[in-house]
Design an enzyme around this catalytic site. Sequence first.
Site: not given
Length: 318
Positions: A43, A215, A220, A241, A243-247, A296, A302
Amino acid sequence: MLDILVIGSLNADLVVRAPRFPQPGETISGDDLLTIPGGKGANQAVAAARQGAQVAMVGRVGSDGFGPFLVENLKSNNVDTSHILKTESATGTAIIVVDASGQNSIVLSAGANGNVNFQDVDSAPDAKILLLQFEIPMDVVLRAARRYKAKGTTVILNPAPACKIPEELLTLIDILIPNESELAALANMPVNDSASAELAAKELLERGVKTVIVTMGSKGALLVTGVQVTQVDTYPVEVVDTTAAGDAFIGGFTSKLLASSLESGSLLPDDIQQQAAGLQSAVRYGCACGALAATKFGAQPSLPIKEEVERFTSLRER
């Protein structure tokens, strides 16, 4: 020299949407099962590559059908996959349930990720930045941090999933990027707001980390160094979703830090004010990437491209 080297995991994400998370012993109905490219390492590689960075990935996939699926997806996102090896085991997988609010619950099966080894690290190419996470064996993460720190590479660690780590590892990290729960586990103290996050981050600075960026989702991110503590706001969005927002944050932050280094001549300049400004700008950009990813569904699908982030920030900051 290569911009970013990621040594980490590749997973096939088996994702289902449900109205809520089931209780123990309960069965509930969800939507159709989706198979989506994921894995924290992959990711973050895709997230950075979509921002224009030159990225290579080191990792392992299995001999099943998921392996080629994951590798081809990385290639299509301009990630160098020549250092990804196939092993005679199952590819790593993640079982993910996403509830109606966009929050997720994840169970990992390491599979081939557990076979990443010292030889994989020792044969990897040089890079300006090394990105590490914890979905591969801990001794391999430590080996990579030692090797690349000795080369003068900037070492960034996303300590996820949270686990006990060797103290030596903290002394090898230039930038640590945990979320609140990961920070609490590392510092062994509660983290529930910016004040407690600052205390926990400073505890890790005392143990050898140079910079901590926490994070904090809709709150923020908190940037903590030996000379500054800065709360950086994110961009409010309608969450689909997480998922993967941190990535996405990490890929955006890293690519922006690289872009800033072209002006200063260094990723982390000796000039304190210049370093602080570069870090803060990169964190803000990372927040934009994370916010967009949360709008997304799925992990790698996303992750935003550079033009999308620039258009988003331009509209939001008018």
